[in-house]
Design a protein around this motif. Structure first.
Motif, PDB file in Angstrom:
ATOM      1  N   ILE A  93       0.855  -1.172  -0.007  1.00 45.99           N
ATOM      2  CA  ILE A  93      -0.006  -0.051  -0.143  1.00 45.99           C
ATOM      3  C   ILE A  93       0.930   1.291  -0.019  1.00 45.99           C
ATOM      4  O   ILE A  93       1.796   1.372   0.799  1.00 45.99           O
ATOM      5  CB  ILE A  93      -0.940   0.021   1.293  1.00 45.99           C
ATOM      6  N   VAL A  94       0.602   2.086  -1.057  1.00 49.97           N
ATOM      7  CA  VAL A  94       1.443   3.281  -1.145  1.00 49.97           C
ATOM      8  C   VAL A  94       0.967   4.297  -0.228  1.00 49.97           C
ATOM      9  O   VAL A  94      -0.250   4.648  -0.231  1.00 49.97           O
ATOM     10  CB  VAL A  94       1.841   3.696  -2.365  1.00 49.97           C
ATOM     11  N   VAL A  95       1.809   5.095   0.849  1.00 51.20           N
ATOM     12  CA  VAL A  95       1.457   6.128   1.335  1.00 51.20           C
ATOM     13  C   VAL A  95       2.114   7.386   0.981  1.00 51.20           C
ATOM     14  O   VAL A  95       3.377   7.364   1.558  1.00 51.20           O
ATOM     15  CB  VAL A  95       1.493   5.853   3.022  1.00 51.20           C
ATOM     16  N   SER A  96       1.826   8.228   0.338  1.00 48.98           N
ATOM     17  CA  SER A  96       2.512   9.232  -0.054  1.00 48.98           C
ATOM     18  C   SER A  96       2.205  10.707  -0.108  1.00 48.98           C
ATOM     19  O   SER A  96       0.937  10.938  -0.307  1.00 48.98           O
ATOM     20  CB  SER A  96       3.170   8.926  -1.636  1.00 48.98           C
ATOM     21  N   GLY A  97       3.201  11.643  -0.232  1.00 44.92           N
ATOM     22  CA  GLY A  97       2.547  13.075  -0.462  1.00 44.92           C
ATOM     23  C   GLY A  97       2.526  13.382  -1.701  1.00 44.92           C
ATOM     24  O   GLY A  97       1.958  14.521  -2.085  1.00 44.92           O
ATOM     25  N   ASP A  98       2.931  12.642  -2.707  1.00 43.93           N
ATOM     26  CA  ASP A  98       2.797  12.905  -4.210  1.00 43.93           C
ATOM     27  C   ASP A  98       1.335  12.565  -4.542  1.00 43.93           C
ATOM     28  O   ASP A  98       1.398  11.366  -4.926  1.00 43.93           O
ATOM     29  CB  ASP A  98       3.903  12.114  -4.880  1.00 43.93           C
ATOM     30  N   VAL A  99       0.520  13.512  -4.813  1.00 44.74           N
ATOM     31  CA  VAL A  99      -0.844  13.072  -5.009  1.00 44.74           C
ATOM     32  C   VAL A  99      -1.054  13.258  -6.269  1.00 44.74           C
ATOM     33  O   VAL A  99      -2.268  13.774  -6.729  1.00 44.74           O
ATOM     34  CB  VAL A  99      -1.575  13.984  -3.829  1.00 44.74           C
ATOM     35  N   VAL A 152       1.506   3.795  -9.670  1.00 42.05           N
ATOM     36  CA  VAL A 152       1.835   2.853  -8.751  1.00 42.05           C
ATOM     37  C   VAL A 152       0.765   1.668  -8.639  1.00 42.05           C
ATOM     38  O   VAL A 152       1.150   0.568  -8.450  1.00 42.05           O
ATOM     39  CB  VAL A 152       1.605   3.265  -7.142  1.00 42.05           C
ATOM     40  N   ALA A 153      -0.604   1.895  -9.335  1.00 44.58           N
ATOM     41  CA  ALA A 153      -1.345   0.912  -9.475  1.00 44.58           C
ATOM     42  C   ALA A 153      -0.941  -0.198 -10.599  1.00 44.58           C
ATOM     43  O   ALA A 153      -1.070  -1.300 -10.582  1.00 44.58           O
ATOM     44  CB  ALA A 153      -2.794   1.303  -9.984  1.00 44.58           C
ATOM     45  N   GLU A 154      -0.292   0.557 -11.559  1.00 43.93           N
ATOM     46  CA  GLU A 154       0.049  -0.370 -12.682  1.00 43.93           C
ATOM     47  C   GLU A 154       1.457  -1.279 -12.222  1.00 43.93           C
ATOM     48  O   GLU A 154       1.432  -2.315 -12.876  1.00 43.93           O
ATOM     49  CB  GLU A 154       0.545   0.475 -13.878  1.00 43.93           C
ATOM     50  N   LEU A 155       2.147  -0.813 -11.289  1.00 38.08           N
ATOM     51  CA  LEU A 155       3.149  -1.633 -10.718  1.00 38.08           C
ATOM     52  C   LEU A 155       2.733  -2.566  -9.621  1.00 38.08           C
ATOM     53  O   LEU A 155       3.505  -3.234  -9.105  1.00 38.08           O
ATOM     54  CB  LEU A 155       4.197  -0.621 -10.285  1.00 38.08           C
ATOM     55  N   GLY A 156       1.483  -2.544  -9.375  1.00 37.41           N
ATOM     56  CA  GLY A 156       1.061  -3.655  -8.684  1.00 37.41           C
ATOM     57  C   GLY A 156       0.625  -3.258  -7.177  1.00 37.41           C
ATOM     58  O   GLY A 156       0.143  -4.326  -6.125  1.00 37.41           O
ATOM     59  N   ALA A 157       0.735  -1.911  -6.969  1.00 35.34           N
ATOM     60  CA  ALA A 157       0.101  -1.393  -5.453  1.00 35.34           C
ATOM     61  C   ALA A 157      -1.270  -1.936  -5.077  1.00 35.34           C
ATOM     62  O   ALA A 157      -2.091  -1.670  -6.079  1.00 35.34           O
ATOM     63  CB  ALA A 157       0.353  -0.063  -5.313  1.00 35.34           C
ATOM     64  N   LEU A 158      -1.737  -2.320  -3.943  1.00 31.27           N
ATOM     65  CA  LEU A 158      -3.214  -2.460  -3.903  1.00 31.27           C
ATOM     66  C   LEU A 158      -4.104  -1.390  -3.593  1.00 31.27           C
ATOM     67  O   LEU A 158      -5.177  -1.200  -4.091  1.00 31.27           O
ATOM     68  CB  LEU A 158      -3.253  -3.455  -2.510  1.00 31.27           C
ATOM     69  N   ALA A 159      -3.323  -0.270  -2.941  1.00 28.22           N
ATOM     70  CA  ALA A 159      -3.902   1.261  -2.808  1.00 28.22           C
ATOM     71  C   ALA A 159      -2.863   2.145  -2.824  1.00 28.22           C
ATOM     72  O   ALA A 159      -1.870   2.100  -2.554  1.00 28.22           O
ATOM     73  CB  ALA A 159      -4.862   1.250  -1.535  1.00 28.22           C
ATOM     74  N   PHE A 160      -3.644   3.354  -2.831  1.00 25.10           N
ATOM     75  CA  PHE A 160      -2.953   4.866  -2.632  1.00 25.10           C
ATOM     76  C   PHE A 160      -3.365   5.355  -1.509  1.00 25.10           C
ATOM     77  O   PHE A 160      -4.767   5.920  -1.626  1.00 25.10           O
ATOM     78  CB  PHE A 160      -2.657   5.384  -3.941  1.00 25.10           C
ATOM     79  N   LEU A 161      -2.766   5.982  -0.361  1.00 29.43           N
ATOM     80  CA  LEU A 161      -3.162   6.816   0.565  1.00 29.43           C
ATOM     81  C   LEU A 161      -2.435   7.944   0.650  1.00 29.43           C
ATOM     82  O   LEU A 161      -1.061   8.018   0.591  1.00 29.43           O
ATOM     83  CB  LEU A 161      -3.145   6.023   1.696  1.00 29.43           C
ATOM     84  N   LYS A 162      -2.959   9.226   0.714  1.00 29.52           N
ATOM     85  CA  LYS A 162      -2.200  10.287   0.703  1.00 29.52           C
ATOM     86  C   LYS A 162      -1.571  10.527   2.333  1.00 29.52           C
ATOM     87  O   LYS A 162      -2.538  10.300   3.328  1.00 29.52           O
ATOM     88  CB  LYS A 162      -2.978  11.555   0.462  1.00 29.52           C
ATOM     89  N   LYS A 163      -0.638  11.110   2.465  1.00 31.39           N
ATOM     90  CA  LYS A 163      -0.195  11.605   3.765  1.00 31.39           C
ATOM     91  C   LYS A 163      -0.750  13.116   4.189  1.00 31.39           C
ATOM     92  O   LYS A 163      -0.972  13.664   3.332  1.00 31.39           O
ATOM     93  CB  LYS A 163       1.417  11.866   3.835  1.00 31.39           C
ATOM     94  N   PRO A 164      -0.880  13.349   5.339  1.00 33.08           N
ATOM     95  CA  PRO A 164      -0.886  12.100   6.600  1.00 33.08           C
ATOM     96  C   PRO A 164      -2.007  11.395   6.397  1.00 33.08           C
ATOM     97  O   PRO A 164      -3.034  11.873   6.480  1.00 33.08           O
ATOM     98  CB  PRO A 164      -0.723  13.090   7.894  1.00 33.08           C
ATOM     99  N   VAL A 165      -1.981  10.125   6.450  1.00 37.73           N
ATOM    100  CA  VAL A 165      -3.074   9.128   6.583  1.00 37.73           C
ATOM    101  C   VAL A 165      -4.039   9.198   7.665  1.00 37.73           C
ATOM    102  O   VAL A 165      -3.467   9.388   8.835  1.00 37.73           O
ATOM    103  CB  VAL A 165      -2.476   7.564   6.198  1.00 37.73           C
ATOM    104  N   GLU A 166      -5.053   9.140   7.422  1.00 34.65           N
ATOM    105  CA  GLU A 166      -6.390   8.984   8.491  1.00 34.65           C
ATOM    106  C   GLU A 166      -6.370   7.541   9.032  1.00 34.65           C
ATOM    107  O   GLU A 166      -6.481   6.695   8.218  1.00 34.65           O
ATOM    108  CB  GLU A 166      -7.644   9.582   7.873  1.00 34.65           C
ATOM    109  N   PRO A 167      -6.346   7.605  10.154  1.00 36.53           N
ATOM    110  CA  PRO A 167      -6.346   6.345  10.937  1.00 36.53           C
ATOM    111  C   PRO A 167      -7.564   5.603  10.395  1.00 36.53           C
ATOM    112  O   PRO A 167      -7.527   4.083  10.220  1.00 36.53           O
ATOM    113  CB  PRO A 167      -6.247   6.398  12.490  1.00 36.53           C
ATOM    114  N   GLY A 168      -8.711   6.002  10.452  1.00 34.43           N
ATOM    115  CA  GLY A 168     -10.087   5.270   9.881  1.00 34.43           C
ATOM    116  C   GLY A 168     -10.108   5.005   8.328  1.00 34.43           C
ATOM    117  O   GLY A 168     -10.345   3.941   8.220  1.00 34.43           O
ATOM    118  N   LEU A 169      -9.350   5.621   7.624  1.00 28.35           N
ATOM    119  CA  LEU A 169      -9.066   5.314   6.336  1.00 28.35           C
ATOM    120  C   LEU A 169      -8.047   4.223   6.111  1.00 28.35           C
ATOM    121  O   LEU A 169      -8.311   3.065   5.247  1.00 28.35           O
ATOM    122  CB  LEU A 169      -8.610   6.576   5.508  1.00 28.35           C
TER     123      LEU A 169
END
Length: 333
Positions: free
Chosen positions: A80-86, A94-111
């Protein structure tokens, strides 16, 4: 899928701390950490890493390269990618390279919890196992914390620029240092490389924090930038207007991202041309009385597929450091 070991791979101590704290407390998983992509890939190769929370902008080896290596070597782990590059293109890549999901920083605990559940990675809660998450939080100093704040803001600014110009912006690792004027001169000198420069400066102030943003362009690249921005400057004044417009986009978005994270508000002055067709020596000489000792943030952007580079510097006054330290301390606590 039951995960027993999790890798948090990010070059920022602050980002790793925030991410570890965002993990579900009732998740019986052991957390290991890596400070760059190469360290992370070595940990994955050793085995027993069921999931990687991966940053993109890192030294040694970036997140894209780690994803490519995982695919090429058929390594048994999920990412799972967690990045500031949105940027939209970053999410697509990253999806094409096989990542399951993308989350933006700072990540929300609930998300984060929702994403883990969505992909069947959360496992059995501790109420049934009696186990809890195992993780050591890294020690975070001011410079690292503020660098991560800038990193997130930089990503937001790049996403805005990417949409407006239909390009992919290559993001740097921010440099954050407290510099004397002489040291600032040295930090800027490498950007010149014998070329003439044009620069736009914009002051900002608010919540006990003040400074100036400086956007520096190589004159040899101004015409290419004008084409991307669909400007047709007929003369020097037209070039200046184009540079002011670009500066307004980047500086405004970056300051807005910093203000949002630190819960402050900035008032921005009008952008002004600091120098055109000038050398770094001239720019420093004219402004050395104002800059003196400064908290300097340097961001060197480049546009993929184009020979265009420009430097954004945020120069905070020495008096602003105490206030910034206090604000980032809330993020670390």
């Amino acid at each position: 899928m039951s995960i027993s070991s999790l890798l948090v791979c990010d070059d920022s101590n602050m980002a790793r701390k925030q991410l570890i704290r965002a993990l579900p407390e009732d998740w019986p998983v052991a957390v290991v950490q890596a400070a760059n992509g190469r360290e992370g890939l070595d940990a994955i190769r050793r085995g027993d890493v069921g999931l990687v929370l991966l940053d993109l902008t890192m030294p040694e080896m970036d997140g894209y390269e780690v994803l490519a290596a995982i695919r090429a070597e058929a390594l048994d782990t999920q990412v799972i990618v967690v990045s500031g590059d949105v940027q939209d293109e970053a999410i697509k890549r990253v999806a094409e390279l096989g990542a399951l999901a993308f989350l933006k920083k700072p990540v929300e605990p609930g998300l984060l919890r929702h994403t883990l559940l969505e992909h069947g990675l959360l496992g059995v809660p501790s109420a049934e196992t009696g186990a809890r998450i195992e993780a050591d939080e890294p020690n975070v100093q001011f410079r690292d914390a503020f660098r991560e704040v800038v990193n997130v803001a930089m990503g937001q600014a790049a996403a805005l620029l990417a949409r407006q110009l239909d390009v992919f912006v290559r993001l740097p690792i921010p440099n954050v240092n407290i510099l004397e004027v002489g040291e600032l001169h040295m930090a800027l000198a490498h950007a010149q490389q014998g070329d003439q420069l044009s620069a736009v400066c914009q002051g900002y102030i608010g919540s006990g924090i003040a400074g100036e943003a400086l956007l520096i362009f190589h004159d040899s690249e101004v015409r290419d930038m004008a084409k991307l921005m669909r400007w047709k400057p007929a003369n020097r004044e037209g070039e200046l207007e184009m540079l002011l417009d670009l500066a307004s986009i980047l500086i405004g978005a970056c300051l807005s991202g910093i203000a949002e994270q630190l819960d402050v508000s900035f008032s921005q002055g009008h952008p002004v041309v600091l120098g055109q067709h000038s050398s770094i020596d001239e720019l420093i000489r004219v402004n050395q009385r104002r800059w003196k000792k400064t908290l300097a943030v340097e961001l060197s952007y480049s546009l993929e597929g184009h020979d265009i580079h420009f430097d954004l510097l945020l120069l905070f006054t020495e008096d602003s450091v105490a206030r910034l330290s206090l604000k980032t301390a809330y993020l670390m606590s």
